[in-house]
Scaffold this motif. Sequence first.
Motif, short mmCIF file in Angstrom:
data_model
loop_
_atom_site.label_atom_id
_atom_site.label_comp_id
_atom_site.label_asym_id
_atom_site.label_seq_id
_atom_site.Cartn_x
_atom_site.Cartn_y
_atom_site.Cartn_z
N CYS A 168 0.84 -1.19 0.00
CA CYS A 168 0.00 0.00 0.00
C CYS A 168 0.88 1.24 0.00
CB CYS A 168 -0.89 -0.02 1.23
SG CYS A 168 -2.03 1.37 1.28
N ASN A 190 -0.44 4.27 0.81
CA ASN A 190 -1.22 5.33 1.46
C ASN A 190 -0.66 5.83 2.79
OD1 ASN A 190 -3.22 5.82 -0.48
ND2 ASN A 190 -4.17 3.87 0.04
N PHE A 191 -0.03 4.99 3.52
CA PHE A 191 0.56 5.40 4.80
C PHE A 191 -0.44 6.11 5.71
CE2 PHE A 191 4.17 4.71 2.06
CZ PHE A 191 5.05 4.04 2.89
N CYS A 192 -1.60 5.50 5.92
CA CYS A 192 -2.52 6.05 6.93
C CYS A 192 -1.78 6.08 8.27
CB CYS A 192 -3.77 5.18 7.04
SG CYS A 192 -4.68 5.10 5.48
N TYR A 221 -2.19 5.38 11.28
CA TYR A 221 -2.28 4.33 12.31
C TYR A 221 -1.80 2.97 11.82
CZ TYR A 221 -6.33 3.63 9.41
OH TYR A 221 -7.13 3.46 8.31
N CYS A 222 -1.46 2.84 10.53
CA CYS A 222 -1.40 1.51 9.90
C CYS A 222 0.03 1.05 9.60
CB CYS A 222 -2.21 1.55 8.60
SG CYS A 222 -2.21 -0.03 7.73
N VAL A 261 0.69 -1.52 7.54
CA VAL A 261 0.77 -2.30 6.29
C VAL A 261 1.87 -1.81 5.35
CG1 VAL A 261 -0.46 -2.84 4.13
CG2 VAL A 261 -1.53 -3.31 6.33
N PRO A 262 1.95 -0.50 5.02
CA PRO A 262 3.00 -0.09 4.07
C PRO A 262 4.40 -0.36 4.63
CG PRO A 262 1.37 1.65 4.37
CD PRO A 262 1.11 0.63 5.43
N GLN A 267 -4.48 -5.35 -0.37
CA GLN A 267 -4.62 -4.40 0.75
C GLN A 267 -5.42 -3.17 0.33
OE1 GLN A 267 -1.20 -5.80 0.88
NE2 GLN A 267 -1.79 -6.99 2.65
N HIS A 325 -10.43 1.08 -0.87
CA HIS A 325 -10.24 2.37 -0.20
C HIS A 325 -11.27 3.34 -0.76
CE1 HIS A 325 -8.55 5.96 1.43
NE2 HIS A 325 -7.48 5.32 1.91
N ARG A 327 -6.51 9.94 5.62
CA ARG A 327 -7.33 9.03 4.81
C ARG A 327 -7.63 9.56 3.41
NH1 ARG A 327 -7.83 3.95 5.14
NH2 ARG A 327 -10.07 3.91 4.73
S1 SF4 Z 1 -5.28 1.44 6.33
FE1 SF4 Z 1 -5.40 0.52 4.29
S2 SF4 Z 1 -5.09 2.24 2.89
FE2 SF4 Z 1 -4.33 2.92 4.92
S3 SF4 Z 1 -2.15 2.42 4.92
FE3 SF4 Z 1 -3.23 0.67 5.83
S4 SF4 Z 1 -3.57 -0.74 4.11
FE4 SF4 Z 1 -3.06 1.27 3.24
#
Ligand code: SF4
Length: 358
Positions: free
Chosen positions: A45, A47-49, A51-52, A54-55, A89, A126, A165
């Motif tokens: 991903c 996006n680098f939200c 709180y997340c 994943v990236p 994702q 998203h 977001r």
């Molecule tokens: S919440 Fe979803 S869109 Fe945002 S960084 Fe995590 S995986 Fe990416």
Amino acid sequence: MIHRARKGEREAATLFFDSQTRLALFPRRRLDGAVTRYVTVMQGCDNFCAYCVVPHVRGREISRPSTEVLEEVRQLAAGGVREVTLIGQNVNSYGGNATGELSFPELLAAVHDIPDLCRLRFVTSHPKNLSDRLIDSFGALPKLCRHIHLPLQSGSDRVLAAMGRGYTARSYVDKVRRLRAVCPEIRITSDIIVGFPGETEEDFQATLALAAEVGYADLYTFLYSRRPGTAAIHLPDSVPAAVKQERFDRLLAQQERISAAVWGQDIGRTLPVLVEGESRHGAGQIFGRTTWGRIVNFTGPQELVGATVPVTIVDSYRNSQLGEYEAGSCRLADCGIGAGSAAGRQVAPPAKHSAIST
Ligand code: SF4
């Protein structure tokens, strides 16, 4: 890393794989008589939200070539799989950074045209990448199930901006309206984080109000917790644990009322159910799912596994429904929504099945 762990190292880290290595690592699932399958179409991903993780742990976004995705789905369908869920994702930004690649709506349309496939789903989307063209797919593709998981995270613009977001509460609601205009039967599920740093009672009230306005079929609610490596770790975790929990409980109580009303509408309706296998309740029951992904348990012969059959919903519970199937009681063509394509309605059960896990 495995080699080092076997030699006794207890911590290991590595740089992300390069894109060619990552592409080669996209998982392919074995054919084992299953009726439904996940097919990975992208990973990572961009996006680098705030709180997340994943990236940080999965790396930047990378899309699998559409030719490879289509070939895998063709093989699955030829082997008896009747429903595929395209996963990633941030699945609806598929193809975004690959030159000459199909867009996500184009990929959906191409998968949709594969013979013998009856149903198609995708997750997770998203909201900012939910294009008009993708919304229109729900009106144009009969095999596309009438469900979308569209994470909201917060109903407060202030909190959404702090989370990074990339949409506002109103722009989210506008997309929901468009979805329902194109596909009135669509049901929407979502994720919400309660207690993000700086969330006030007013912010939370906005979340409650928006969740009620959308009327989610189901909601996955999380208490905010700090994750190493994320931007939000630098923000003071300003919402006391007891306040987070109290907000969580209020949101859950509201959602339980809404979910009961949404799923309760199905009682008395005869719906197309794609039969997946033996029910975990045993007692001669089999189970399948409606177009909305709800599990329906009902009494019926194992031979129905792999077929889409009409089932009348007689009761609805928190996570599943109870149905009644009467052979020959109606034709699927009369069953209304979500039956899938004409080809999908007449699926013959595969010659041999094994019960599949849920
Ligand atoms: S919440 Fe979803 S869109 Fe945002 S960084 Fe995590 S995986 Fe990416």
